[in-house]
Motif scaffolding. Sequence first.
Motif, PDB file in Angstrom:
ATOM      1  N   LEU A   9      -3.540 -26.695  25.743  1.00 51.70           N
ATOM      2  CA  LEU A   9      -4.544 -25.725  26.164  1.00 51.70           C
ATOM      3  C   LEU A   9      -5.204 -26.154  27.469  1.00 51.70           C
ATOM      4  O   LEU A   9      -5.388 -25.354  28.376  1.00 51.70           O
ATOM      5  N   TRP A  11      -3.989 -28.077  29.705  1.00 46.89           N
ATOM      6  CA  TRP A  11      -2.992 -27.962  30.778  1.00 46.89           C
ATOM      7  C   TRP A  11      -2.910 -26.523  31.281  1.00 46.89           C
ATOM      8  O   TRP A  11      -2.856 -26.276  32.479  1.00 46.89           O
ATOM      9  N   ILE A  12      -2.934 -25.592  30.317  1.00 50.72           N
ATOM     10  CA  ILE A  12      -2.853 -24.175  30.674  1.00 50.72           C
ATOM     11  C   ILE A  12      -4.047 -23.781  31.532  1.00 50.72           C
ATOM     12  O   ILE A  12      -3.904 -23.136  32.571  1.00 50.72           O
ATOM     13  N   VAL A  13      -5.252 -24.171  31.082  1.00 51.32           N
ATOM     14  CA  VAL A  13      -6.465 -23.797  31.815  1.00 51.32           C
ATOM     15  C   VAL A  13      -6.456 -24.401  33.211  1.00 51.32           C
ATOM     16  O   VAL A  13      -6.767 -23.747  34.209  1.00 51.32           O
ATOM     17  N   SER A  16      -4.052 -22.587  35.383  1.00 45.93           N
ATOM     18  CA  SER A  16      -4.585 -21.288  35.773  1.00 45.93           C
ATOM     19  C   SER A  16      -5.568 -21.433  36.924  1.00 45.93           C
ATOM     20  O   SER A  16      -5.521 -20.679  37.890  1.00 45.93           O
ATOM     21  N   ILE A  19      -3.720 -22.422  40.164  1.00 40.20           N
ATOM     22  CA  ILE A  19      -2.970 -21.296  40.715  1.00 40.20           C
ATOM     23  C   ILE A  19      -3.912 -20.231  41.238  1.00 40.20           C
ATOM     24  O   ILE A  19      -3.744 -19.705  42.328  1.00 40.20           O
ATOM     25  N   GLY A  20      -4.928 -19.925  40.448  1.00 42.45           N
ATOM     26  CA  GLY A  20      -5.855 -18.875  40.840  1.00 42.45           C
ATOM     27  C   GLY A  20      -6.620 -19.223  42.099  1.00 42.45           C
ATOM     28  O   GLY A  20      -6.978 -18.353  42.882  1.00 42.45           O
ATOM     29  N   TYR A  25      -2.958 -14.905  44.979  1.00 44.50           N
ATOM     30  CA  TYR A  25      -2.506 -14.785  43.592  1.00 44.50           C
ATOM     31  C   TYR A  25      -2.982 -13.461  43.055  1.00 44.50           C
ATOM     32  O   TYR A  25      -4.174 -13.185  43.096  1.00 44.50           O
ATOM     33  N   PRO A  26      -2.234 -12.570  42.526  1.00 50.28           N
ATOM     34  CA  PRO A  26      -0.795 -12.713  42.299  1.00 50.28           C
ATOM     35  C   PRO A  26       0.038 -12.498  43.555  1.00 50.28           C
ATOM     36  O   PRO A  26      -0.448 -12.003  44.556  1.00 50.28           O
ATOM     37  N   GLN A  27       1.319 -12.886  43.467  1.00 52.48           N
ATOM     38  CA  GLN A  27       2.218 -12.719  44.605  1.00 52.48           C
ATOM     39  C   GLN A  27       3.212 -11.602  44.368  1.00 52.48           C
ATOM     40  O   GLN A  27       3.419 -11.165  43.237  1.00 52.48           O
ATOM     41  N   ASP A  28       3.828 -11.138  45.448  1.00 50.90           N
ATOM     42  CA  ASP A  28       4.860 -10.107  45.348  1.00 50.90           C
ATOM     43  C   ASP A  28       6.214 -10.755  45.123  1.00 50.90           C
ATOM     44  O   ASP A  28       6.571 -11.647  45.875  1.00 50.90           O
ATOM     45  N   ASN A 240       2.907  -6.948  42.918  1.00 47.18           N
ATOM     46  CA  ASN A 240       1.542  -7.071  42.435  1.00 47.18           C
ATOM     47  C   ASN A 240       0.509  -7.437  43.492  1.00 47.18           C
ATOM     48  O   ASN A 240      -0.644  -7.035  43.381  1.00 47.18           O
TER      49      ASN A 240
ATOM     50  N   LEU B 122       1.232  -5.722  37.282  1.00 48.28           N
ATOM     51  CA  LEU B 122      -0.048  -6.198  36.768  1.00 48.28           C
ATOM     52  C   LEU B 122      -1.090  -5.974  37.839  1.00 48.28           C
ATOM     53  O   LEU B 122      -1.232  -6.764  38.757  1.00 48.28           O
ATOM     54  N   TRP B 133      -8.135  -9.079  38.000  1.00 46.59           N
ATOM     55  CA  TRP B 133      -6.689  -9.018  37.835  1.00 46.59           C
ATOM     56  C   TRP B 133      -6.349  -8.996  36.347  1.00 46.59           C
ATOM     57  O   TRP B 133      -6.826  -9.844  35.582  1.00 46.59           O
ATOM     58  N   TRP B 136      -5.527 -12.201  34.232  1.00 44.41           N
ATOM     59  CA  TRP B 136      -6.571 -13.074  33.705  1.00 44.41           C
ATOM     60  C   TRP B 136      -7.098 -12.572  32.364  1.00 44.41           C
ATOM     61  O   TRP B 136      -7.321 -13.339  31.432  1.00 44.41           O
ATOM     62  N   LEU B 190       1.514 -16.125  34.006  1.00 43.00           N
ATOM     63  CA  LEU B 190       1.284 -16.954  35.196  1.00 43.00           C
ATOM     64  C   LEU B 190       2.495 -16.886  36.110  1.00 43.00           C
ATOM     65  O   LEU B 190       2.378 -16.854  37.336  1.00 43.00           O
ATOM     66  N   ILE B 192       4.590 -14.344  36.457  1.00 42.15           N
ATOM     67  CA  ILE B 192       4.587 -13.071  37.188  1.00 42.15           C
ATOM     68  C   ILE B 192       3.669 -13.184  38.385  1.00 42.15           C
ATOM     69  O   ILE B 192       3.981 -12.709  39.479  1.00 42.15           O
ATOM     70  N   GLY B 193       2.518 -13.831  38.176  1.00 43.50           N
ATOM     71  CA  GLY B 193       1.555 -13.992  39.266  1.00 43.50           C
ATOM     72  C   GLY B 193       2.142 -14.767  40.430  1.00 43.50           C
ATOM     73  O   GLY B 193       1.765 -14.559  41.581  1.00 43.50           O
ATOM     74  N   LEU B 194       3.101 -15.651  40.113  1.00 40.76           N
ATOM     75  CA  LEU B 194       3.734 -16.425  41.173  1.00 40.76           C
ATOM     76  C   LEU B 194       4.887 -15.666  41.818  1.00 40.76           C
ATOM     77  O   LEU B 194       5.569 -16.183  42.680  1.00 40.76           O
ATOM     78  N   GLY B 195       5.111 -14.438  41.354  1.00 40.21           N
ATOM     79  CA  GLY B 195       6.167 -13.628  41.958  1.00 40.21           C
ATOM     80  C   GLY B 195       7.483 -13.687  41.215  1.00 40.21           C
ATOM     81  O   GLY B 195       8.458 -13.063  41.614  1.00 40.21           O
TER      82      GLY B 195
END
Lengths: 269, 251
Positions: A9, A11-13, A16, A19-20, A25-28, A240, B122, B133, B136, B190, B192-195
């Motif tokens: 958990l 690690w996930i946070v 996030s 990355i955020g 973020y987000p990317q296309d 996105n 998204l 977004w 999140w 996550l 998807i957010g990275l493309g």
Amino acid sequence: MRLRTTSFLIWIVAASLLIGGCARYPQDPHGSLDRALTRGTLRVGVLRHEPWVTGAPPDAPGGVEAELIQRFAQDMGIGVSWRWGNSEDLFEALEHYELDVLIGGLTSANPWSRHVTMTTPYFTNHVVVALPPGVTFPDGSPAPAQTPALISRNGGMLEELAWLLKRQELDGVTVAVRPQSSLQETLRGRSAVVVERADLAGADGPIAAEGWEVLGLGFQPTGADLETVHYVLAVPPGENALLVRLEKTLLHDTTPAHIAERLWEESRR
Amino acid sequence: MKIRRNYHLPEAQQEMLGKAVRLEWVTIFFLLTITLVMYLTMGASQAMRTAWIEDVLSLVPPIAFLISVHFRKRAPSQRYPYGFRRLPTLAFLVAAVAILTLGLYMFYDSARSLIGQEHPALGQFDLFGWYVWSGWVMIVALIYSMIPPLILGHMKLPLAKEVHEKTLYAGATMNKDDWLTAGAAILGILGIGLGWWWADSVAAGFISIEVVMDGYKNVHQAMADLTDQRPTKVGGNEPLDLPDRLCTEVR
């Protein structure tokens, strides 16, 4: 097991947040936004649909959505290249990343939503039966003092419920509607009597009109909600970053009231 | 036919069963809230939809367990002289088959969207007037979906072993392993957010494989029970050492 889950958990946070916080973020997946910025131009597909998109090729389009796009491009410091065309060609081009945005009074009910990405609705309009000021229904009942909002931003289930509660029956009521309007079918389905009238402003009885028209005319809306339409723009599938940036302009830089005003002005031309 | 007397658990086990029943009701309540929250936030994410289906599925074991406990209390009758003691096993089989079938469908669905190169959209999410977004919001919903099942699963596991209830055990294991599902979905979003448009379908595929494995394991167990395999321990295929212990005690 507990320790593994907790560390997972954390690690996930952490991931996030990392990355955020960084870059965009987000990317296309296809880099549409970055390419548009590098290119210096936004490639926009244009479908004529008054009063959302007005004008004709080879001129630049006018209307509410064209203005929104202009503002969007201006915010990013790039220009716009317009491409007029027919629905199928433009949607296919959008699907294959040959365009960046498509405008044309598109709605969330559009079947192409399975092939391209639609923005979240930036304007929701209710088509209602309205009465001229001071006029009542044939049976003598006046328009309700309050109806739910005629225009909104993606009202959702609560709004639908509010309209359902105010529902007005139309059995045998004569309603004026524009010639060749698709509303005639809907009205007949509600057992109303349909009468065609080109100029709704001069009507002396109930009319069926778009929410923003009713507001512009100053008529009294009734509880007879005929249709709810959500207006969107379209971008290439899954892009996105572009989607989020566009939605920011659509949702933060405009209000439904302002859009309704512009639509009314445009329709008067 | 002679009507058998109904079987009653000893005092201690009866109390534990009562506790297990209460915990299952609590589980159902939390699962319903999780289902609602996830439904409102899931949007276009395949992984989240799969995680949502998995959460709906995890309602099946608790419901099956509660139904079987209710019917087992009934006294045997003329029509059912042996009573209803087969019911838990039947409930277990039904639950397991449901889980297996849905897992297979979910796998098919994720494969289809991966092959079809579906790019999930998204965009912004309307959080009571604030725009954020949607990724999140989904991640927060998924973290919420991880916590109650994890806690409840851990609480129910020892109880299931004590009262020898396989349906309860299966449900508790599913709850406990829920964190894997939510974790995979979070990574998908996550991604998807990275493309990486495929991250979503891949995460969904991973989740569905997990569900299929769960379903298969439990179907196998239920079938073995119904065909009167020698008694096994809860949560495994090891033979119950009861006959041997009995011999030793008697000697």
